[in-house]
Design an enzyme around this catalytic site. Sequence first.
Site, PDB file in Angstrom:
ATOM      1  CG  ASP A 128      -4.652  -9.666  33.848  1.00 47.24           C
ATOM      2  OD1 ASP A 128      -5.266  -9.329  34.880  1.00 47.24           O
ATOM      3  OD2 ASP A 128      -5.028  -9.381  32.699  1.00 47.24           O
ATOM      4  CD  GLU A 129      -5.020  -4.223  37.116  1.00 47.69           C
ATOM      5  OE1 GLU A 129      -5.231  -3.941  35.921  1.00 47.69           O
ATOM      6  OE2 GLU A 129      -5.816  -3.963  38.026  1.00 47.69           O
TER       7      GLU A 129
END
Length: 403
Positions: A128-129
């Site tokens: 998610d990053e």
Amino acid sequence: MDAFFASVELLRYPQLKGLPVVIGGGRRKVDELLLQGPDGAGERERRFIPVEDFPRLKDYVGRGVITTATYPARQFGVGSAMGMMKAAKLCPQAIVLPVDFDEVRRYSRTFKAAILEIAPVMQDRGVDEVYIDFTDVPGGQREGGRVLARLIQKSIFEKTGLTCSIGVAPNRLLAKMASEFNKPNGISIVYEEDLQTRIWPLHVRKINGIGPKAGEKLARLGIETIGQLAAQDEQWLIGHFGKSTGAWMHRVAWGRDDSPVVTESEPVSMSRETTFDRDLHAVRDRAELSRIFTDLCLRVAEDLQRKGYVARTVGIKLRYDDFKIATRDHSVDFYTADGPTIRKLAGQCLKRVPLDKRLRLLGVRASGLARADEVAAMQPLARNARGTGREPSEALGTTAPLF
């Protein structure tokens, strides 16, 4: 990404928007029943399931840990890595959903593809990053990077329906901190001259790399904010934390970070682990442990195969009922991504750890990785033990594992 795991689920369950929702733990029987139709046949359409039918955190029993929570749940103090039983005391009315890794990975690939169409210099930092280098992207410097950040947010939302928060700064260290300033769906620009006003008041734990132990030690030394850390003499920090860590702490407290955005990086290892709902005994719960252990090994093998890697070292991790941890590794002279072989190697590791106490957690890890295509090109029989032509599981013998 903003509350990524939860946000993915809200796309499937829009009726839960605005409600406290936590994502975590394994799939339970109650989750299967939720999707069943009233007659027990077929599957209900997710978006039309009544809110009152969803399982609540107050009824959760087990040792699951929260992966993420919606922002309404966070207002009650619920957060990532918190035990779900503990969270139930803070927000008993929260709705509980299990992690659906396949769905999360699908959205992860989609949002990263959307970024690469705009800014091709991107470093993957997990599901998610990411880090993105705006330096040479057309328009990347307009309004300090805000214009390009807005474009990325717009593209991600159009292709996924999800929001993200972006921090723009001269380096990765400051950008990471800035990304937390204006969540959800925010953009924060931090310039070098903002260091004292925007960075120094933050707690030292906001620095990526200062964990709980270092944070506790700094607190004992009277240092809680980044500004207080920056005020310390470098040699004083080296005296307390060692040459490498002390010098690094002094450097990052002053906002200095020259680490590049690396577009390709090789994973060091791949692992799977699970915490049990109850403590399990190696003898009395042997059948259940064996099933879980085999499943972890096969999932590690699937991860290797899906990502195109093979491994030479397999390891295990055990956490006992007294929270002590034991790890063991076993290395071989061939590469493998074969599930049964990984199971054999992990089983040999088990023979080297005490199993006289109950277990809370079990994990399996593959390391010493290489790309499968490169190994195959150099050594066609690398998947076989010692190149004998026998499958690794055969060459390793057939000794029964401890569980």
